[in-house]
Design a protein around this motif. Structure first.
Motif, PDB file in Angstrom:
ATOM      1  N   VAL A 133       0.855  -1.190   0.000  1.00 46.01           N
ATOM      2  CA  VAL A 133       0.000   0.000   0.000  1.00 46.01           C
ATOM      3  C   VAL A 133       0.892   1.242   0.000  1.00 46.01           C
ATOM      4  O   VAL A 133       1.936   1.264   0.649  1.00 46.01           O
ATOM      5  CB  VAL A 133      -0.906   0.007   1.251  1.00 46.01           C
ATOM      6  CG1 VAL A 133      -1.717   1.277   1.326  1.00 46.01           C
ATOM      7  CG2 VAL A 133      -1.819  -1.198   1.247  1.00 46.01           C
ATOM      8  N   ASN A 134       0.489   2.258  -0.736  1.00 48.58           N
ATOM      9  CA  ASN A 134       1.225   3.523  -0.721  1.00 48.58           C
ATOM     10  C   ASN A 134       0.922   4.251   0.577  1.00 48.58           C
ATOM     11  O   ASN A 134      -0.146   4.836   0.742  1.00 48.58           O
ATOM     12  CB  ASN A 134       0.832   4.397  -1.910  1.00 48.58           C
ATOM     13  CG  ASN A 134       1.334   3.843  -3.210  1.00 48.58           C
ATOM     14  OD1 ASN A 134       2.365   3.186  -3.244  1.00 48.58           O
ATOM     15  ND2 ASN A 134       0.613   4.086  -4.286  1.00 48.58           N
ATOM     16  N   LEU A 135       1.863   4.203   1.522  1.00 47.47           N
ATOM     17  CA  LEU A 135       1.682   4.825   2.830  1.00 47.47           C
ATOM     18  C   LEU A 135       2.206   6.257   2.812  1.00 47.47           C
ATOM     19  O   LEU A 135       3.180   6.558   2.118  1.00 47.47           O
ATOM     20  CB  LEU A 135       2.455   4.029   3.889  1.00 47.47           C
ATOM     21  CG  LEU A 135       2.124   2.546   4.002  1.00 47.47           C
ATOM     22  CD1 LEU A 135       3.077   1.866   4.968  1.00 47.47           C
ATOM     23  CD2 LEU A 135       0.692   2.362   4.439  1.00 47.47           C
ATOM     24  N   ASP A 136       1.566   7.128   3.603  1.00 44.27           N
ATOM     25  CA  ASP A 136       2.122   8.475   3.725  1.00 44.27           C
ATOM     26  C   ASP A 136       3.314   8.409   4.684  1.00 44.27           C
ATOM     27  O   ASP A 136       3.634   7.360   5.241  1.00 44.27           O
ATOM     28  CB  ASP A 136       1.066   9.492   4.159  1.00 44.27           C
ATOM     29  CG  ASP A 136       0.553   9.297   5.572  1.00 44.27           C
ATOM     30  OD1 ASP A 136       1.192   8.574   6.369  1.00 44.27           O
ATOM     31  OD2 ASP A 136      -0.487   9.890   5.893  1.00 44.27           O
ATOM     32  N   GLU A 137       3.985   9.515   4.884  1.00 44.06           N
ATOM     33  CA  GLU A 137       5.228   9.530   5.663  1.00 44.06           C
ATOM     34  C   GLU A 137       5.031   9.046   7.099  1.00 44.06           C
ATOM     35  O   GLU A 137       5.818   8.241   7.603  1.00 44.06           O
ATOM     36  CB  GLU A 137       5.811  10.942   5.665  1.00 44.06           C
ATOM     37  CG  GLU A 137       7.172  11.031   6.304  1.00 44.06           C
ATOM     38  CD  GLU A 137       7.775  12.422   6.206  1.00 44.06           C
ATOM     39  OE1 GLU A 137       8.797  12.647   6.869  1.00 44.06           O
ATOM     40  OE2 GLU A 137       7.234  13.278   5.474  1.00 44.06           O
ATOM     41  N   ASP A 138       3.986   9.514   7.763  1.00 41.33           N
ATOM     42  CA  ASP A 138       3.728   9.106   9.150  1.00 41.33           C
ATOM     43  C   ASP A 138       3.420   7.616   9.238  1.00 41.33           C
ATOM     44  O   ASP A 138       3.894   6.922  10.140  1.00 41.33           O
ATOM     45  CB  ASP A 138       2.566   9.901   9.747  1.00 41.33           C
ATOM     46  CG  ASP A 138       2.897  11.370   9.907  1.00 41.33           C
ATOM     47  OD1 ASP A 138       4.101  11.687  10.069  1.00 41.33           O
ATOM     48  OD2 ASP A 138       1.968  12.198   9.873  1.00 41.33           O
ATOM     49  N   GLU A 139       2.609   7.113   8.309  1.00 40.11           N
ATOM     50  CA  GLU A 139       2.271   5.694   8.307  1.00 40.11           C
ATOM     51  C   GLU A 139       3.493   4.836   8.025  1.00 40.11           C
ATOM     52  O   GLU A 139       3.665   3.772   8.621  1.00 40.11           O
ATOM     53  CB  GLU A 139       1.186   5.412   7.270  1.00 40.11           C
ATOM     54  CG  GLU A 139      -0.154   6.015   7.615  1.00 40.11           C
ATOM     55  CD  GLU A 139      -1.144   5.977   6.470  1.00 40.11           C
ATOM     56  OE1 GLU A 139      -2.345   5.986   6.757  1.00 40.11           O
ATOM     57  OE2 GLU A 139      -0.712   5.945   5.297  1.00 40.11           O
ATOM     58  N   ALA A 140       4.361   5.285   7.134  1.00 41.29           N
ATOM     59  CA  ALA A 140       5.579   4.533   6.810  1.00 41.29           C
ATOM     60  C   ALA A 140       6.504   4.436   8.023  1.00 41.29           C
ATOM     61  O   ALA A 140       7.095   3.387   8.275  1.00 41.29           O
ATOM     62  CB  ALA A 140       6.306   5.186   5.634  1.00 41.29           C
ATOM     63  N   VAL A 141       6.615   5.516   8.790  1.00 39.98           N
ATOM     64  CA  VAL A 141       7.450   5.497   9.997  1.00 39.98           C
ATOM     65  C   VAL A 141       6.892   4.500  11.003  1.00 39.98           C
ATOM     66  O   VAL A 141       7.625   3.700  11.573  1.00 39.98           O
ATOM     67  CB  VAL A 141       7.551   6.917  10.613  1.00 39.98           C
ATOM     68  CG1 VAL A 141       8.166   6.862  11.995  1.00 39.98           C
ATOM     69  CG2 VAL A 141       8.354   7.829   9.712  1.00 39.98           C
ATOM     70  N   LYS A 142       5.570   4.523  11.220  1.00 43.48           N
ATOM     71  CA  LYS A 142       4.940   3.570  12.134  1.00 43.48           C
ATOM     72  C   LYS A 142       5.178   2.139  11.680  1.00 43.48           C
ATOM     73  O   LYS A 142       5.457   1.247  12.488  1.00 43.48           O
ATOM     74  CB  LYS A 142       3.438   3.835  12.233  1.00 43.48           C
ATOM     75  CG  LYS A 142       3.068   5.072  13.002  1.00 43.48           C
ATOM     76  CD  LYS A 142       1.601   5.342  12.831  1.00 43.48           C
ATOM     77  CE  LYS A 142       0.848   5.187  14.107  1.00 43.48           C
ATOM     78  NZ  LYS A 142      -0.587   5.469  13.948  1.00 43.48           N
ATOM     79  N   PHE A 143       5.048   1.903  10.375  1.00 42.04           N
ATOM     80  CA  PHE A 143       5.247   0.564   9.823  1.00 42.04           C
ATOM     81  C   PHE A 143       6.680   0.083  10.066  1.00 42.04           C
ATOM     82  O   PHE A 143       6.905  -1.044  10.498  1.00 42.04           O
ATOM     83  CB  PHE A 143       4.933   0.565   8.323  1.00 42.04           C
ATOM     84  CG  PHE A 143       5.159  -0.757   7.652  1.00 42.04           C
ATOM     85  CD1 PHE A 143       4.268  -1.800   7.831  1.00 42.04           C
ATOM     86  CD2 PHE A 143       6.255  -0.948   6.840  1.00 42.04           C
ATOM     87  CE1 PHE A 143       4.473  -3.023   7.215  1.00 42.04           C
ATOM     88  CE2 PHE A 143       6.477  -2.156   6.220  1.00 42.04           C
ATOM     89  CZ  PHE A 143       5.578  -3.197   6.403  1.00 42.04           C
ATOM     90  N   GLY A 174       7.452  -0.894  13.604  1.00 48.87           N
ATOM     91  CA  GLY A 174       6.706  -2.039  14.096  1.00 48.87           C
ATOM     92  C   GLY A 174       5.529  -1.672  14.971  1.00 48.87           C
ATOM     93  O   GLY A 174       4.995  -2.508  15.680  1.00 48.87           O
ATOM     94  N   SER A 175       5.106  -0.417  14.933  1.00 49.19           N
ATOM     95  CA  SER A 175       3.975   0.023  15.763  1.00 49.19           C
ATOM     96  C   SER A 175       2.762   0.340  14.888  1.00 49.19           C
ATOM     97  O   SER A 175       2.069   1.314  15.114  1.00 49.19           O
ATOM     98  CB  SER A 175       4.369   1.245  16.582  1.00 49.19           C
ATOM     99  OG  SER A 175       4.725   2.312  15.735  1.00 49.19           O
ATOM    100  N   PHE A 176       2.527  -0.485  13.911  1.00 47.53           N
ATOM    101  CA  PHE A 176       1.444  -0.257  12.947  1.00 47.53           C
ATOM    102  C   PHE A 176       0.255  -1.144  13.310  1.00 47.53           C
ATOM    103  O   PHE A 176      -0.255  -1.909  12.504  1.00 47.53           O
ATOM    104  CB  PHE A 176       1.964  -0.576  11.547  1.00 47.53           C
ATOM    105  CG  PHE A 176       1.266   0.155  10.439  1.00 47.53           C
ATOM    106  CD1 PHE A 176       1.083   1.518  10.492  1.00 47.53           C
ATOM    107  CD2 PHE A 176       0.807  -0.517   9.333  1.00 47.53           C
ATOM    108  CE1 PHE A 176       0.461   2.201   9.465  1.00 47.53           C
ATOM    109  CE2 PHE A 176       0.176   0.149   8.300  1.00 47.53           C
ATOM    110  CZ  PHE A 176       0.001   1.504   8.366  1.00 47.53           C
TER     111      PHE A 176
END
Length: 59
Positions: free
Chosen positions: A25-35, A38-40
């Protein structure tokens, strides 16, 4: 948002070229950092992998 585990998500795919799993999935910057941290846990894109989904639609 539902709780999720990336290992069982249909968007978590193996990349043969790089030899590791990645989120498709194309994640935005904040989502990519969480991913990457490991806190996604609460992923709005989570879709459980269900190999029998198509079979049920054929009936």
């Amino acid at each position: 948002m539902a709780s999720s585990n990336c290992d069982y998500c249909s968007h978590y795919v193996y990349d043969d070229e790089f030899d590791y799993y990645t989120c498709d999935v194309n994640l935005d910057e904040d989502e990519a950092v969480k991913f990457m941290q490991g806190s996604f846990d609460d992923c709005s894109f989570y879709d459980p992998y269900d190999e029998y989904k198509i079979v049920r639609k054929q009936n």
